[in-house]
Motif scaffolding. Structure first.
Motif, PDB file in Angstrom:
ATOM      1  N   LEU A   1      -8.543   1.212  -5.060  1.00 23.36           N
ATOM      2  CA  LEU A   1      -8.671   2.352  -4.243  1.00 23.36           C
ATOM      3  C   LEU A   1      -9.664   3.452  -4.468  1.00 23.36           C
ATOM      4  O   LEU A   1     -10.264   3.933  -3.538  1.00 23.36           O
ATOM      5  N   ALA A   2     -10.082   3.785  -5.627  1.00 23.14           N
ATOM      6  CA  ALA A   2     -11.017   4.941  -6.142  1.00 23.14           C
ATOM      7  C   ALA A   2     -12.436   4.353  -5.635  1.00 23.14           C
ATOM      8  O   ALA A   2     -13.080   5.151  -5.088  1.00 23.14           O
ATOM      9  N   LYS A   3     -12.729   3.035  -6.047  1.00 20.75           N
ATOM     10  CA  LYS A   3     -13.784   2.558  -5.435  1.00 20.75           C
ATOM     11  C   LYS A   3     -14.167   2.462  -3.954  1.00 20.75           C
ATOM     12  O   LYS A   3     -15.020   2.576  -3.318  1.00 20.75           O
ATOM     13  N   LEU A   4     -13.033   2.004  -3.314  1.00 19.72           N
ATOM     14  CA  LEU A   4     -13.226   1.876  -1.566  1.00 19.72           C
ATOM     15  C   LEU A   4     -13.374   3.370  -1.194  1.00 19.72           C
ATOM     16  O   LEU A   4     -14.017   3.769  -0.030  1.00 19.72           O
ATOM     17  N   ASN A   5     -12.558   4.302  -1.585  1.00 21.46           N
ATOM     18  CA  ASN A   5     -12.546   5.577  -1.237  1.00 21.46           C
ATOM     19  C   ASN A   5     -14.105   6.228  -1.519  1.00 21.46           C
ATOM     20  O   ASN A   5     -14.528   6.571  -0.712  1.00 21.46           O
ATOM     21  N   SER A   6     -14.426   5.940  -2.643  1.00 18.70           N
ATOM     22  CA  SER A   6     -15.914   6.510  -2.816  1.00 18.70           C
ATOM     23  C   SER A   6     -16.932   5.671  -1.966  1.00 18.70           C
ATOM     24  O   SER A   6     -17.958   6.275  -1.596  1.00 18.70           O
ATOM     25  N   ALA A   7     -16.573   4.491  -1.515  1.00 24.85           N
ATOM     26  CA  ALA A   7     -17.502   3.762  -0.722  1.00 24.85           C
ATOM     27  C   ALA A   7     -17.539   4.329   0.785  1.00 24.85           C
ATOM     28  O   ALA A   7     -18.228   3.973   1.668  1.00 24.85           O
ATOM     29  N   GLY A   8     -16.522   5.054   1.075  1.00 21.32           N
ATOM     30  CA  GLY A   8     -16.306   5.620   2.540  1.00 21.32           C
ATOM     31  C   GLY A   8     -15.299   5.018   3.131  1.00 21.32           C
ATOM     32  O   GLY A   8     -15.322   5.154   4.477  1.00 21.32           O
ATOM     33  N   MET A   9     -14.604   4.020   2.713  1.00 24.51           N
ATOM     34  CA  MET A   9     -13.573   3.492   3.734  1.00 24.51           C
ATOM     35  C   MET A   9     -12.765   4.303   4.140  1.00 24.51           C
ATOM     36  O   MET A   9     -12.245   5.180   3.374  1.00 24.51           O
ATOM     37  N   LYS A  10     -12.155   4.054   5.316  1.00 27.70           N
ATOM     38  CA  LYS A  10     -10.988   4.808   5.890  1.00 27.70           C
ATOM     39  C   LYS A  10      -9.669   4.357   5.454  1.00 27.70           C
ATOM     40  O   LYS A  10      -9.324   3.267   5.376  1.00 27.70           O
ATOM     41  N   ILE A  11      -9.031   5.388   4.915  1.00 26.61           N
ATOM     42  CA  ILE A  11      -7.816   5.276   4.200  1.00 26.61           C
ATOM     43  C   ILE A  11      -6.658   5.780   4.947  1.00 26.61           C
ATOM     44  O   ILE A  11      -6.843   6.781   5.631  1.00 26.61           O
ATOM     45  N   VAL A  12      -5.445   5.093   5.069  1.00 21.72           N
ATOM     46  CA  VAL A  12      -4.105   5.680   5.744  1.00 21.72           C
ATOM     47  C   VAL A  12      -3.131   5.617   4.952  1.00 21.72           C
ATOM     48  O   VAL A  12      -3.318   4.619   3.845  1.00 21.72           O
ATOM     49  N   VAL A  13      -1.930   6.005   5.168  1.00 22.70           N
ATOM     50  CA  VAL A  13      -0.939   5.904   4.460  1.00 22.70           C
ATOM     51  C   VAL A  13       0.060   4.842   5.041  1.00 22.70           C
ATOM     52  O   VAL A  13       0.315   4.954   6.198  1.00 22.70           O
ATOM     53  N   GLY A  14       0.718   3.858   4.329  1.00 25.85           N
ATOM     54  CA  GLY A  14       1.812   3.239   4.661  1.00 25.85           C
ATOM     55  C   GLY A  14       2.482   2.757   3.510  1.00 25.85           C
ATOM     56  O   GLY A  14       1.797   2.342   2.509  1.00 25.85           O
ATOM     57  N   THR A  15       3.838   2.482   3.815  1.00 25.79           N
ATOM     58  CA  THR A  15       4.653   2.247   2.434  1.00 25.79           C
ATOM     59  C   THR A  15       5.610   0.942   2.279  1.00 25.79           C
ATOM     60  O   THR A  15       6.233   0.818   1.291  1.00 25.79           O
ATOM     61  N   ASP A  16       5.477   0.336   3.517  1.00 20.09           N
ATOM     62  CA  ASP A  16       6.405  -1.265   3.308  1.00 20.09           C
ATOM     63  C   ASP A  16       7.914  -0.851   3.446  1.00 20.09           C
ATOM     64  O   ASP A  16       8.084   0.475   3.151  1.00 20.09           O
ATOM     65  N   GLY A  17       8.662  -1.524   3.496  1.00 24.67           N
ATOM     66  CA  GLY A  17      10.262  -1.515   3.483  1.00 24.67           C
ATOM     67  C   GLY A  17      10.779  -0.383   4.231  1.00 24.67           C
ATOM     68  O   GLY A  17      10.044  -0.267   5.350  1.00 24.67           O
ATOM     69  N   GLY A  18      11.881   0.255   4.048  1.00 26.55           N
ATOM     70  CA  GLY A  18      12.353   1.114   4.734  1.00 26.55           C
ATOM     71  C   GLY A  18      12.766   2.504   4.245  1.00 26.55           C
ATOM     72  O   GLY A  18      13.411   3.440   4.846  1.00 26.55           O
ATOM     73  N   VAL A  19      12.214   2.467   3.001  1.00 26.66           N
ATOM     74  CA  VAL A  19      12.637   3.994   2.364  1.00 26.66           C
ATOM     75  C   VAL A  19      12.042   4.978   2.947  1.00 26.66           C
ATOM     76  O   VAL A  19      10.969   5.145   3.117  1.00 26.66           O
ATOM     77  N   PRO A  20      12.913   6.071   3.505  1.00 25.36           N
ATOM     78  CA  PRO A  20      12.442   7.113   4.442  1.00 25.36           C
ATOM     79  C   PRO A  20      11.628   8.251   3.471  1.00 25.36           C
ATOM     80  O   PRO A  20      10.716   8.869   4.264  1.00 25.36           O
ATOM     81  N   TRP A  21      11.709   8.346   2.393  1.00 25.51           N
ATOM     82  CA  TRP A  21      11.061   9.378   1.686  1.00 25.51           C
ATOM     83  C   TRP A  21       9.639   8.778   0.901  1.00 25.51           C
ATOM     84  O   TRP A  21       8.723   9.554   0.251  1.00 25.51           O
ATOM     85  N   ALA A  22       9.589   7.369   1.248  1.00 22.47           N
ATOM     86  CA  ALA A  22       8.342   6.608   0.524  1.00 22.47           C
ATOM     87  C   ALA A  22       6.885   7.258   0.300  1.00 22.47           C
ATOM     88  O   ALA A  22       6.218   7.252  -0.379  1.00 22.47           O
ATOM     89  N   ALA A  23       6.837   7.874   1.614  1.00 23.12           N
ATOM     90  CA  ALA A  23       5.332   8.369   2.009  1.00 23.12           C
ATOM     91  C   ALA A  23       4.927   9.228   0.818  1.00 23.12           C
ATOM     92  O   ALA A  23       3.984   9.530   0.344  1.00 23.12           O
ATOM     93  N   HIS A  24       5.581  10.062   0.454  1.00 20.22           N
ATOM     94  CA  HIS A  24       5.776  11.407  -0.432  1.00 20.22           C
ATOM     95  C   HIS A  24       5.345  10.705  -1.903  1.00 20.22           C
ATOM     96  O   HIS A  24       4.618  11.333  -2.564  1.00 20.22           O
ATOM     97  N   VAL A  25       5.911   9.650  -2.255  1.00 17.16           N
ATOM     98  CA  VAL A  25       5.822   8.889  -3.571  1.00 17.16           C
ATOM     99  C   VAL A  25       4.253   8.102  -3.268  1.00 17.16           C
ATOM    100  O   VAL A  25       3.325   8.666  -4.313  1.00 17.16           O
ATOM    101  N   GLU A  26       3.984   7.755  -2.284  1.00 13.89           N
ATOM    102  CA  GLU A  26       2.659   6.954  -2.053  1.00 13.89           C
ATOM    103  C   GLU A  26       1.535   8.166  -2.123  1.00 13.89           C
ATOM    104  O   GLU A  26       0.526   7.583  -2.825  1.00 13.89           O
TER     105      GLU A  26
END
Length: 431
Positions: A321-346
């Protein structure tokens, strides 16, 4: 009978006076719908979600569920009779967009999940590839109170995987892959999902000829394709075939220079890191008031354990993630499963991996909306849906402050978090 104070009428339109009078006489609540009310929210530090500097002592106007003006307090225009909400000392940011979930396929269970997402500040939740039931498309079309918006990839596409879910298409040829895409395009899915993974050697994975055919057919229907994957070599093959997004990051090894150059040549490809658990004990006290006691105690006990194998996977993902973020890749948030608060942990895990809180907030808001092609979501700006969080502390200084939610607004209406919490905390009836 309760008397009406004459001061209540000042600046109120005739319709409002009539409504207040009826409320007094007959005892029903004197409220107007969010769509009929113009409200100015002022005094907060505002993070727009576009990567720009926050606006201190901000003001923004919401009318008919939409944001109509954003700026500093005293510098935005609003009707003289607009309601005003003082948010001094708070921080406002856009509602979070979770681009990778697996959700229920019955109406009641799905609506309950979407309301749980809304409680934790998720404005959009996307289910990836396990959705065959027509009801999910019906729910997607609805505006459900106190609930996140819903998006779906319908039925995903993979090779035969006996013993696993048979909801996805199990294809054996390029033409079967193209036909699967056409069927899902007819249902107007939001994305096409493919699985490219041998599941630890259990199955023959979807090969380049077949996933290239799927991607080509999807692009004919103006649909983007996101891929479940594990290995670096598969990621390279998917890039060569024209993939639009990765629903997971590479987990078998650290990415090499060739891959970085391939990403730089495809600047619109999107990464959903979907980080592994960091494998270290975590304090889940922030969830204590929103879960039944027994459920929270089990969660805290499970979260207090170390997991060395998960920690190894996280370390690979964090480096990538650090390498790809530095390379300018577009990053989004997604957390798999169904846990409703998981985005905050991610989001916290993404910061641990080296992204800044500001970058992570953009990933969780504007970039997610762009991937899902939802033009009215993701940022706080004029013309957008009024989907935002009011926080008790600034997540730009500590990303875990996204968990300190004072209130959530979706489509201009405040989510009734107290009522939802009461419902979930109520003892379940005896069987």
């Amino acid at each position: 009978m309760r008397l009406i104070n004459s001061q209540s009428f000042r600046g109120m339109p005739i319709a409002g006076i009539f409504l207040l009078a009826l409320a007094t006489i007959f005892g029903f609540p004197a409220t107007r719908t969010a769509s009929a009310q113009t409200t100015v929210y002022e005094g907060a530090r505002l993070i727009a979600g576009d990567g720009g500097a926050p606006i201190d002592d901000s003001a923004f106007v919401v009318q008919n569920g939409r944001i109509t003006a954003v700026g500093r307090r005293g510098q935005v225009n609003a009707p003289a009779n607009a309601a005003r909400v003082n948010l001094a000392g708070k921080t406002v940011m856009p509602a979070i967009i979770d681009t990778h979930k697996h959700l229920a396929v019955t109406r009641d269970a799905l609506v309950d999940q979407l309301q749980r997402f809304a409680y934790y500040g998720i404005g959009v939740a996307t289910s990836l590839g396990q959705d065959a039931a027509d009801v999910v498309f019906q729910v997607r079309a609805e505006n459900i109170p106190n609930a996140a918006r819903y998006r779906t990839a319908g039925r995903g596409i993979t090779t035969p995987e006996p013993g696993r879910s048979d909801v996805p298409y199990w294809i054996k040829s390029e033409e079967e892959g193209r036909q699967a895409v056409r069927e899902q395009a007819a249902k107007k899915v939001d994305l096409i999902k493919v699985w490219v993974d041998d599941r630890n050697g259990q199955y023959k994975p979807l090969g380049p000829e077949m996933f290239a055919a799927v991607i080509d057919e999807a692009h004919k229907s103006k649909l983007r394709v996101t891929a479940h994957l594990y290995a670096l070599n598969d990621a390279k093959a998917l890039l060569r075939a024209g993939i639009d997004a990765f629903a997971h990051s590479i987990r078998d090894k650290v990415v090499d220079d060739e891959y970085i150059q391939m990403i730089k040549a495809r600047p619109n490809v999107v990464l959903v890191p979907n980080m592994a658990d960091r494998g270290v004990p975590q304090d889940m006290t922030w969830l204590k008031d929103s879960l039944p006691a027994a459920e929270w105690e089990k969660l805290q006990a499970d979260s207090s354990k170390e997991n060395p194998e998960s920690a190894k996977t996280y370390a690979i993902q964090a480096s990538n993630l650090a390498k790809l973020n530095s390379a300018g890749m577009k990053i989004v948030v997604g957390t798999d499963g169904g846990v409703p608060w998981a985005a905050h942990v991610e989001m916290a895990d993404m910061v641990k991996a080296g992204m800044t809180p500001a970058q992570v907030i953009v990933a969780a808001t504007r970039n997610g909306a762009a991937l899902l092609q939802i033009p009215d979501a993701g940022t706080i700006e004029s013309g957008k849906s009024a989907d935002f969080l009011v926080l008790d502390a600034d997540p730009l200084t500590d990303i875990t402050n996204t968990r300190r939610i004072s209130s959530v607004y979706l489509r201009g209406a405040q989510v009734d978090r107290a009522a939802l919490r009461t419902k979930w905390m109520a003892p379940k009836p005896a069987q």
